[in-house]
Each structure stands twice: as C-alpha cells, then as structure tokens.
Scaffold this motif. Sequence first.
Motif, short mmCIF file in Angstrom:
data_model
loop_
_atom_site.label_atom_id
_atom_site.label_comp_id
_atom_site.label_asym_id
_atom_site.label_seq_id
_atom_site.Cartn_x
_atom_site.Cartn_y
_atom_site.Cartn_z
N VAL A 114 0.87 -1.18 0.00
CA VAL A 114 0.00 0.00 0.00
C VAL A 114 0.91 1.23 0.00
CG1 VAL A 114 -1.76 1.26 1.29
CG2 VAL A 114 -1.79 -1.24 1.27
N PRO A 115 0.83 2.04 -1.04
CA PRO A 115 1.69 3.23 -1.08
C PRO A 115 1.48 4.11 0.16
CG PRO A 115 0.59 2.91 -3.19
CD PRO A 115 -0.02 1.94 -2.22
N ARG A 116 2.54 4.76 0.57
CA ARG A 116 2.47 5.60 1.77
C ARG A 116 1.39 6.66 1.67
NH1 ARG A 116 7.42 5.17 4.95
NH2 ARG A 116 7.10 7.29 5.72
N THR A 117 1.12 7.13 0.47
CA THR A 117 0.11 8.18 0.28
C THR A 117 -1.32 7.65 0.40
OG1 THR A 117 0.22 7.82 -2.11
CG2 THR A 117 1.59 9.59 -1.20
N LYS A 118 -1.49 6.34 0.41
CA LYS A 118 -2.83 5.73 0.48
C LYS A 118 -3.14 5.16 1.87
CE LYS A 118 -3.56 5.86 -4.08
NZ LYS A 118 -4.39 6.83 -4.66
N ARG A 119 -2.23 5.30 2.79
CA ARG A 119 -2.40 4.71 4.11
C ARG A 119 -3.19 5.65 5.01
NH1 ARG A 119 3.73 2.39 4.89
NH2 ARG A 119 3.68 1.08 3.01
N GLY A 120 -4.16 5.08 5.69
CA GLY A 120 -4.95 5.86 6.64
C GLY A 120 -4.42 5.69 8.06
N ARG A 121 -5.12 6.29 8.97
CA ARG A 121 -4.71 6.22 10.38
C ARG A 121 -4.74 4.79 10.91
NH1 ARG A 121 -7.27 10.57 14.09
NH2 ARG A 121 -8.36 8.67 14.64
N GLY A 122 -5.61 3.97 10.37
CA GLY A 122 -5.72 2.59 10.84
C GLY A 122 -4.71 1.64 10.22
N TYR A 123 -3.77 2.18 9.46
CA TYR A 123 -2.78 1.32 8.81
C TYR A 123 -1.67 0.99 9.80
CZ TYR A 123 0.40 -0.50 5.29
OH TYR A 123 1.22 -1.32 4.56
N ASN A 124 -1.80 -0.16 10.45
CA ASN A 124 -0.76 -0.61 11.38
C ASN A 124 -0.87 -2.11 11.54
OD1 ASN A 124 -2.96 -0.98 13.07
ND2 ASN A 124 -2.56 0.86 14.26
N LEU A 125 0.12 -2.68 12.18
CA LEU A 125 0.17 -4.12 12.41
C LEU A 125 0.02 -4.92 11.11
CD1 LEU A 125 -1.96 -4.31 15.68
CD2 LEU A 125 0.54 -4.27 15.48
N ALA A 140 9.67 4.41 -5.88
CA ALA A 140 8.76 5.52 -6.18
C ALA A 140 7.31 5.09 -5.97
CB ALA A 140 8.96 6.02 -7.61
N HIS A 141 6.97 3.88 -6.36
CA HIS A 141 5.61 3.37 -6.13
C HIS A 141 5.31 3.30 -4.63
CE1 HIS A 141 4.84 2.82 -10.27
NE2 HIS A 141 5.53 1.70 -10.43
N HIS A 142 6.29 2.92 -3.84
CA HIS A 142 6.11 2.88 -2.38
C HIS A 142 5.73 4.27 -1.85
CE1 HIS A 142 6.80 2.02 1.84
NE2 HIS A 142 7.71 2.99 1.90
N PHE A 143 6.26 5.30 -2.46
CA PHE A 143 5.96 6.67 -2.04
C PHE A 143 4.75 7.26 -2.75
CE2 PHE A 143 10.40 6.27 -0.69
CZ PHE A 143 10.25 6.66 0.62
N GLY A 144 4.03 6.43 -3.51
CA GLY A 144 2.78 6.87 -4.12
C GLY A 144 2.92 7.49 -5.50
N ILE A 145 4.06 7.37 -6.11
CA ILE A 145 4.26 7.93 -7.45
C ILE A 145 3.92 6.85 -8.48
CG2 ILE A 145 5.92 8.99 -9.02
CD1 ILE A 145 7.49 9.84 -6.48
N ASP A 146 2.90 7.10 -9.29
CA ASP A 146 2.48 6.08 -10.26
C ASP A 146 3.26 6.21 -11.56
OD1 ASP A 146 1.29 8.21 -11.63
OD2 ASP A 146 -0.75 7.65 -11.07
N ASP A 147 3.02 5.26 -12.47
CA ASP A 147 3.77 5.23 -13.74
C ASP A 147 3.56 6.50 -14.55
OD1 ASP A 147 5.00 2.78 -13.29
OD2 ASP A 147 3.40 1.65 -14.26
N ALA A 148 2.34 7.02 -14.58
CA ALA A 148 2.07 8.24 -15.36
C ALA A 148 2.90 9.41 -14.83
CB ALA A 148 0.58 8.57 -15.32
#
Length: 122
Positions: free
Chosen positions: A59-70, A106-114
């Motif tokens: 899940v890219p870092r930019t798509k993670r919500g507050r409940g993203y843990n464990l 880059a994908h991990h940081f939320g940067i897509d191919d486009a």
Amino acid sequence: MNREAFEKLVADALDDLPEEIQQALDNVDVVIEDWPDGATLRRAGLRHPTQLMGFYHGVPRTKRGRGYNLVLPDKISIYRRPIELRARTDKDVRSIVQRVVRHEIAHHFGIDDARLQDLGAY
C-alpha cells in the motif's frame, strides 16, 4: 551474471539512495526473484514474464490511513532474469537494476507510472 553478483548490484542500488529514503524503507523487504509469478503478471496487466523487471507489493504511503498498522512489510520484487535478458553487458545490468529499484521505490511513495513519465524517469 551469477546470483551473488546480481544481489550485490541490488544492495548497491539501495545503498546509493539518500539516507532519508533508506530510513523511510524500514518496513519494506526488497527481494530478488528469478521470474514474476502469474498472479503478479496479472496484477501488472502483462502476459509474459520477460515484460516485468520489478513490482511493488504493498500500500503506497500516500494511500495509508490512520488505521494502517500491524501489517506485514511491503515487498519490492526485483526480477533477475528479465533484467539480464535486456542487458548486453554487466554495466547494462547495473544501470537497469538502479533504474528498476528507484522505480519500485517511487511506487512505495505513491508515485504512479504516469507521474514517473511526466518526471522523465523513463
């Protein structure tokens, strides 16, 4: 190229990243696989394993919500055989590995191919 030499190229590519990027990858496993599996090819929208040199599973870092843990670590797969097939020399392998590692990070940081294309990463 033997597997050990390839693994060193991937390790070097990660070591060459700026320190702040390296620290932000603390919950990401980078693995080397010979070929992508069928499920990964389907997720990438590809048919042939030679077409995929790397893949970000997570899940890219930019798509993670507050409940993203464990959660299990994200995974970046670097596919050795497709990279080697594209390269003519060991220097080519190194260059491709560097590019693929940066691309998947880059994908991990939320940067897509486009966006990568807009930035001139291709």
